[in-house]
Design a protein around this motif. Structure first.
Motif, mmCIF file in Angstrom:
data_model
loop_
_atom_site.group_PDB
_atom_site.id
_atom_site.type_symbol
_atom_site.label_atom_id
_atom_site.label_comp_id
_atom_site.label_asym_id
_atom_site.label_seq_id
_atom_site.Cartn_x
_atom_site.Cartn_y
_atom_site.Cartn_z
ATOM 1 N N PRO A 259 0.836 -1.214 0.000
ATOM 2 C CA PRO A 259 0.000 0.000 0.000
ATOM 3 C C PRO A 259 0.867 1.260 0.000
ATOM 4 C CG PRO A 259 -0.050 -1.051 2.162
ATOM 5 C CD PRO A 259 0.780 -1.931 1.274
ATOM 6 N N GLY A 260 0.398 2.295 -0.702
ATOM 7 C CA GLY A 260 1.143 3.543 -0.732
ATOM 8 C C GLY A 260 0.957 4.338 0.550
ATOM 9 N N HIS A 261 -0.176 4.103 1.201
ATOM 10 C CA HIS A 261 -0.479 4.910 2.374
ATOM 11 C C HIS A 261 -1.409 4.117 3.286
ATOM 12 C CE1 HIS A 261 -0.883 8.688 4.548
ATOM 13 N NE2 HIS A 261 -2.188 8.458 4.629
ATOM 14 N N VAL A 262 -1.169 4.194 4.582
ATOM 15 C CA VAL A 262 -2.059 3.535 5.550
ATOM 16 C C VAL A 262 -2.503 4.565 6.574
ATOM 17 C CG1 VAL A 262 -2.304 1.697 7.260
ATOM 18 C CG2 VAL A 262 -0.764 1.371 5.310
ATOM 19 N N ALA A 263 -3.802 4.552 6.884
ATOM 20 C CA ALA A 263 -4.292 5.481 7.912
ATOM 21 C C ALA A 263 -5.272 4.760 8.824
ATOM 22 C CB ALA A 263 -4.972 6.695 7.259
ATOM 23 N N LEU A 264 -5.265 5.164 10.091
ATOM 24 C CA LEU A 264 -6.278 4.669 11.027
ATOM 25 C C LEU A 264 -7.247 5.822 11.266
ATOM 26 C CD1 LEU A 264 -4.175 2.783 13.725
ATOM 27 C CD2 LEU A 264 -5.324 1.892 11.702
ATOM 28 N N ARG A 265 -8.511 5.562 11.056
ATOM 29 C CA ARG A 265 -9.461 6.648 11.202
ATOM 30 C C ARG A 265 -10.440 6.349 12.343
ATOM 31 N NH1 ARG A 265 -13.534 9.772 8.964
ATOM 32 N NH2 ARG A 265 -14.768 8.042 8.179
ATOM 33 N N GLU A 266 -10.406 7.246 13.366
ATOM 34 C CA GLU A 266 -11.388 7.133 14.457
ATOM 35 C C GLU A 266 -12.688 7.740 13.966
ATOM 36 O OE1 GLU A 266 -10.977 6.019 17.588
ATOM 37 O OE2 GLU A 266 -8.858 5.535 17.396
#
Lengths: 310, 270
Positions: free
Chosen positions: A284-291
């Motif tokens: 993956p180019g980018h990983v984010a955790l979103r609350e």
């Protein structure tokens, strides 16, 4: 002394055919902050006006500091401070005169009113402008003075009706700091706001109202958890990669180059997902955790846009 | 949540009931309203600009053509009419002041304080009556400059001033109701004129009513402003029977007795 500083029991207010507050009950424990959250017209201001004896409820009961808002109005008024969404200060008086006037109308002795005014001007960093007419003040200064006027008697209970509406971001941060200071001194606060960020930061408990009814209540955390768990967002370089990743990960939602996985098993979900992706040689180019944010809660509950500019 | 109540250094306030507190609260509000006049003295200037124009118009433009006033020179006949018109128009201040206080949320703050409920309106109306006295004295001076002469004693002239200030006080209550019924100062201003025109112009303030059409003269002879103007003429000129003094006092008290409770109710419910 009761543990509940503010209690509304089935309060209702109608104006002719219009129901402003349908049936609202709430309780604010002493020393805590309740955020009353809702869009314009939800009934927030009407609730504040009833609890501050400005407006007579059509039915129901309200207790503030243990006093009945219908039958012990003077005792209620001596227990509270009110700062409104308009900075309700007199433009032609100076800052000092405004505070002394409110002190006098609270039946403080003249000397006490003067001392208290000086203290508040100092506390709200208005001493330099104290003897200038308020019409020369900036919006933020007016709000601080308005809040000061609500604190003249150092009341144990404070009602703040949209205290930061219309303020620029730095004045807002400034006012939040002031409110947090009051809360740490033990003041009970009922705060209305349409800014989720504000409720999230200041309030211990949040009551969301819509159309004159309570639609949700709880801590910010509880309200957010109603929307479920944290979501992992993987972003890939191409839609083809994203589609393959969605296959590999299973039970996911995807849109364009983004693949979302609900973190149902906590951090373990993330480890497994990364293992599977690397087994399929997908990077993956980018990983984010979103609350989930209170905005999500609010939109889900009221089905309307909060108008939060932040 | 912690169950221990914080030791609160709340500043104790005394119970806000009783006549003494009502008087003190009214004084505080009166002071606040008069401070505005001190801070913005232009308001006082604006208040006399319009009557000044009327003085020049009627004294110098129309005055020569108006010859048939009984007993006294026209300027003496005219000035009491101008005075009463001035205090009547001055009552717009009450409506605008209250409407602005309401619009800006100030009334809401005042209602949340443990102050006397009657002090907000009382302080407003008494401040406006005080303002009337200042304006009447200014207008009296202008009157003397344009040739106005009183024909009675000093106490009677002072009585004349008192009579019109009392009338202005009564009219303020009408305008308090208007101010509390509209949403802002401009609306209050707009609502005022249709009420003021028939009172001031369809009256004996500027010309005797006998030249008016019958139906108009019927109204102009009987309405309270005309009666007050005649009362003031009785006290300052001695050209009218003193029964008009009593007539004016009764009108002023009656207007206050009816309108003040309506204004107070509107204030409580607004």
């Amino acid at each position: 002394m009761s543990d509940i500083a503010i209690l509304a029991d089935d309060l209702r207010k109608t104006f002719k055919d219009v129901v402003a507050v349908d049936h609202i009950s709430l309780a604010v424990p002493r020393g805590s902050v309740l955020g009353l959250l809702g869009v314009n017209g939800a009934g927030k201001t009407t609730m504040v006006r009833m609890l501050t004896t400005v407006l007579k409820p059509t039915s129901g009961k309200g207790l503030v500091n243990g006093f009945d808002v219908m039958h012990q109005q003077q005792a209620v008024r001596r227990s509270i401070g009110l700062a409104g969404q308009f900075a309700a200060v007199d433009e032609n008086l100076t800052g000092r005169e405004n505070l002394v006037l409110v002190g006098r109308l609270n039946h403080l002795a003249k000397a006490v009113a003067r001392t208290r005014a000086a203290e508040l001007l100092d506390q709200f960093r208005l001493t330099d402008a104290a003897d200038r007419p308020v019409r020369t003040y900036s919006g933020g200064m007016r709000r601080r003075l308005d809040l000061g006027a609500a604190l003249v008697t150092h009341p144990p209970i404070l009602f703040l009706d949209e205290p930061t509406t219309g303020l620029d971001p730095s004045s807002r941060l400034d006012l939040w700091g002031v409110i947090e200071g009051l809360v740490s001194d033990g003041t009970t606060v009922l705060l209305t706001t349409q800014y989720l960020e504000e409720a999230d930061r200041l309030a211990d408990n949040i009551v969301v109202i819509d159309g004159g009814l309570v639609v949700a209540e709880g801590t910010a955390k509880q309200l957010k958890s109603r929307l479920g768990d944290t979501v992992i967002e993987f972003e890939f370089h191409s839609p083809a990669d994203a589609a393959r990743a969605a296959d590999v990960l299973g039970s996911v939602t995807s849109a364009g180059t983004i693949v979302r996985v609900v973190m149902s098993e906590g951090p373990e979900t993330l480890r497994q997902a990364l293992d599977r992706l690397s087994a399929a040689s997908l990077v993956p180019g980018h990983v984010a955790l979103r609350e989930p944010t209170l905005d999500d809660v609010f939109l889900t509950l009221t089905g309307s846009n909060s108008g939060d500019p932040s | 949540m912690s169950s221990t109540a914080p030791s609160f250094p709340a500043i104790s306030t005394k119970p806000g009931v009783g006549l003494a507190w009502a008087v003190r609260d009214t004084q505080a509000m009166m002071w606040r309203n008069l401070t505005m006049l001190r801070r913005v003295p232009q308001l006082l200037v604006f208040a006399i600009v319009q009557p000044l124009i009327f003085v020049f118009m009627f004294r110098y433009v129309f005055g020569g053509a108006i010859s048939s006033v009984p007993g006294v020179p026209y300027v003496d006949y005219l000035m009491p009419g101008i005075f009463v018109q001035t205090v009547t128009f001055g009552a717009i201040n009450t409506a605008v002041g209250l409407a602005e206080d309401k619009n800006k949320g100030l009334l809401e703050r005042l209602k949340s304080l443990p102050m006397s409920r009657s002090a907000v309106l009382g302080g407003r109306v008494l401040a406006d009556a005080t303002r009337d006295i200042v304006i009447v004295v200014l207008m009296l001076t202008i009157g003397f400059l344009v040739g106005f002469h009183t024909h009675t004693s000093v106490p009677k002239v002072i009585g004349g001033v008192a009579l019109m200030v009392l009338f202005g006080f009564a009219i303020c209550w009408i305008f308090a109701v208007i101010g509390l019924s509209v949403s802002n100062g401009e609306a209050a201003q707009a609502a005022a004129f249709p009420l003021l025109a028939p009172l001031t112009f369809a009256s004996n303030a500027f010309v005797p009513t006998k030249s008016m059409p019958h139906w108009l003269a019927y109204w102009a002879d009987r309405q309270p402003l005309s009666i007050t103007v005649r009362g003031v003429r009785a006290l300052m000129l001695g050209t009218e029977p003193t029964s008009y003094v009593w007539g004016s006092i009764i009108w002023s008290l009656a207007i206050t007795a009816v309108l003040a409770p309506i204004a107070v109710r509107r204030f409580r419910n607004s």
